[in-house]
Scaffold this motif. Structure first.
Motif, PDB file in Angstrom:
ATOM      1  N   LEU A 146       3.045   6.735   5.033  1.00 14.89           N
ATOM      2  CA  LEU A 146       3.066   6.632   3.581  1.00 14.89           C
ATOM      3  C   LEU A 146       3.998   5.509   3.142  1.00 14.89           C
ATOM      4  CD1 LEU A 146       2.024   7.798   0.912  1.00 14.89           C
ATOM      5  CD2 LEU A 146       3.961   9.390   0.943  1.00 14.89           C
ATOM      6  N   ALA A 147       5.097   5.314   3.855  1.00 12.61           N
ATOM      7  CA  ALA A 147       6.003   4.209   3.533  1.00 12.61           C
ATOM      8  C   ALA A 147       5.291   2.865   3.693  1.00 12.61           C
ATOM      9  CB  ALA A 147       7.240   4.269   4.423  1.00 12.61           C
ATOM     10  N   ASP A 148       4.446   2.749   4.720  1.00 11.72           N
ATOM     11  CA  ASP A 148       3.666   1.522   4.896  1.00 11.72           C
ATOM     12  C   ASP A 148       2.777   1.260   3.684  1.00 11.72           C
ATOM     13  OD1 ASP A 148       4.685   1.097   7.475  1.00 11.72           O
ATOM     14  OD2 ASP A 148       3.039   2.207   8.427  1.00 11.72           O
ATOM     15  N   LEU A 149       2.173   2.319   3.164  1.00 10.83           N
ATOM     16  CA  LEU A 149       1.278   2.154   2.021  1.00 10.83           C
ATOM     17  C   LEU A 149       2.056   1.744   0.772  1.00 10.83           C
ATOM     18  CD1 LEU A 149      -1.223   5.123   2.503  1.00 10.83           C
ATOM     19  CD2 LEU A 149      -1.312   2.806   3.428  1.00 10.83           C
ATOM     20  N   TYR A 150       3.215   2.351   0.554  1.00  7.99           N
ATOM     21  CA  TYR A 150       4.044   1.934  -0.583  1.00  7.99           C
ATOM     22  C   TYR A 150       4.427   0.455  -0.457  1.00  7.99           C
ATOM     23  CZ  TYR A 150       4.655   6.634  -2.518  1.00  7.99           C
ATOM     24  OH  TYR A 150       4.450   7.856  -3.106  1.00  7.99           O
ATOM     25  N   ASP A 151       4.793   0.039   0.749  1.00  5.99           N
ATOM     26  CA  ASP A 151       5.161  -1.359   0.959  1.00  5.99           C
ATOM     27  C   ASP A 151       3.968  -2.282   0.719  1.00  5.99           C
ATOM     28  OD1 ASP A 151       7.752  -0.658   1.598  1.00  5.99           O
ATOM     29  OD2 ASP A 151       7.450  -0.778   3.767  1.00  5.99           O
ATOM     30  N   ARG A 152       2.820  -1.894   1.227  1.00  9.61           N
ATOM     31  CA  ARG A 152       1.639  -2.754   1.111  1.00  9.61           C
ATOM     32  C   ARG A 152       1.229  -2.931  -0.348  1.00  9.61           C
ATOM     33  NH1 ARG A 152      -2.431  -5.151   3.578  1.00  9.61           N
ATOM     34  NH2 ARG A 152      -4.563  -5.017   2.757  1.00  9.61           N
ATOM     35  N   TYR A 153       1.048  -1.819  -1.046  1.00  7.62           N
ATOM     36  CA  TYR A 153       0.505  -1.900  -2.405  1.00  7.62           C
ATOM     37  C   TYR A 153       1.553  -2.333  -3.435  1.00  7.62           C
ATOM     38  CZ  TYR A 153      -3.587   0.107  -0.282  1.00  7.62           C
ATOM     39  OH  TYR A 153      -4.685   0.310   0.528  1.00  7.62           O
ATOM     40  N   GLY A 154       2.802  -2.417  -3.028  1.00  9.45           N
ATOM     41  CA  GLY A 154       3.829  -2.938  -3.908  1.00  9.45           C
ATOM     42  C   GLY A 154       4.199  -4.376  -3.636  1.00  9.45           C
ATOM     43  N   SER A 155       3.538  -4.995  -2.659  1.00 13.54           N
ATOM     44  CA  SER A 155       3.902  -6.352  -2.260  1.00 13.54           C
ATOM     45  C   SER A 155       3.326  -7.388  -3.223  1.00 13.54           C
ATOM     46  CB  SER A 155       3.401  -6.646  -0.845  1.00 13.54           C
ATOM     47  OG  SER A 155       1.979  -6.689  -0.816  1.00 13.54           O
ATOM     48  N   ALA A 156       3.982  -8.533  -3.290  1.00 10.53           N
ATOM     49  CA  ALA A 156       3.532  -9.610  -4.169  1.00 10.53           C
ATOM     50  C   ALA A 156       2.181 -10.162  -3.725  1.00 10.53           C
ATOM     51  CB  ALA A 156       4.579 -10.723  -4.189  1.00 10.53           C
TER      52      ALA A 156
END
Length: 299
Positions: free
Chosen positions: A95-105
């Motif tokens: 889930l942390a990976d998904l937060y990082d991915r969809y919050g990236s520039a």
């Protein structure tokens, strides 16, 4: 029956059936999940993280133990939203990976069509060898469409079984269901949303539901009991769902948990909604597969 958690519209605080909860409705039916992760990530929404390890361990222990079980079959994820549970169950991502991915520039710069293409490749590269077939059900048509387009769901249906019977296509797609999962939205459901899949199933079906402690699961458990399933509640352990958005929401949660004769100390009183895991199964399975054996060691 929409989205993956029991909250309301983004950024607004409202009384809903006497409840003071922040509303998040606006994020559940966008063309893609970026707003979902942006809004709920800020409040540390984490139920799918807890479910990932438990659902994997449950499927391996129950259907992959070499005892003649007919195999993993299909997982039906009710209130599937953007396919987040399927993403975590069947891919080497967190889930942390998904937060990082969809919050990236870099992801923010894409339009939805470009994101779907990028996500299709990203998930395909991380697909697990032990992936299972997942069917998603949610009233949010855009969210289901996204999850299908990127390959997270083998089939997905935007239907509301609380107001209408399931389509023949939905019944056909779910006939091999072995496990029904719910990680949010249980407060919008009744036995009506489960009954068709239990009466039409080719094999015994289990139902695993993470339910907010601010409400009761009893009506659903009673409905499942009438269909031959015994419901056990995993306890005393509970699972943080998300951080409160403010004092009003926390007061509501503490009062609601007390009204359910539960203890909010160290849980809701510490600033987070908590869920309890309910597992419903045929009576013989409660003996063959004791509840403790189905749960992985805590992280």
């Amino acid at each position: 029956m929409s989205g993956t958690e029991d909250t309301e519209r983004e950024g607004e605080s409202a009384q809903v059936d006497g409840r003071a909860m922040t509303r998040f409705d606006d994020i559940y039916d966008r063309p893609d999940p970026r707003a979902f992760f942006r809004a709920l990530g800020s409040f540390e929404y984490q139920t799918p993280h807890h479910a990932q390890r438990i659902f994997r361990h449950m499927l391996t222990t129950w259907t992959g133990n070499g005892n003649g079980s007919p195999g993993p079959g299909t997982v039906l994820d009710i209130c599937c939203s953007y396919g987040i549970n399927a993403a975590l169950l069947n891919h080497d991502v967190t889930l942390a990976d998904l937060y990082d991915r969809y919050g990236s520039a870099s992801i923010a710069a894409l339009d939805t069509a470009e994101l779907i293409e990028a996500d299709r490749a990203w998930y395909a590269a991380r697909r697990r060898a032990d992936a299972v077939r997942v069917v998603g059900l949610d009233v949010a048509a855009n969210a289901v469409s996204y999850a299908r387009a990127v390959g997270l769901l083998d089939a997905g249906f935007a239907e509301n079984l609380e107001v209408a019977p399931p389509s023949s296509a939905l019944l056909a797609a779910t006939r091999s269901t072995r496990l029904i999962t719910v990680t949010g939205g249980a407060s919008f459901l009744s036995p009506r949303s489960f009954r068709p899949f239990l009466t039409d199933a080719a094999e015994p079906v289990w139902v695993a539901a993470f339910v907010l402690r601010t409400g009761s699961y009893q009506a659903i458990a009673d409905g499942l009991s009438a269909l031959g399933l015994v419901t056990e509640k995993v306890g005393p352990h509970t699972f943080p769902q998300r951080r409160f958005t403010g004092e009003q929401e926390q007061r509501y949660a503490v009062e609601a948990v007390l009204a359910e004769a539960e203890d909010p100390r160290g849980k809701e009183s510490a600033g987070y909604f908590h869920t309890a895991l309910h597992l419903s199964r045929p009576p013989q399975d409660t003996t063959t597969f004791p509840l403790a054996a189905l749960l992985p060691a805590p992280d």
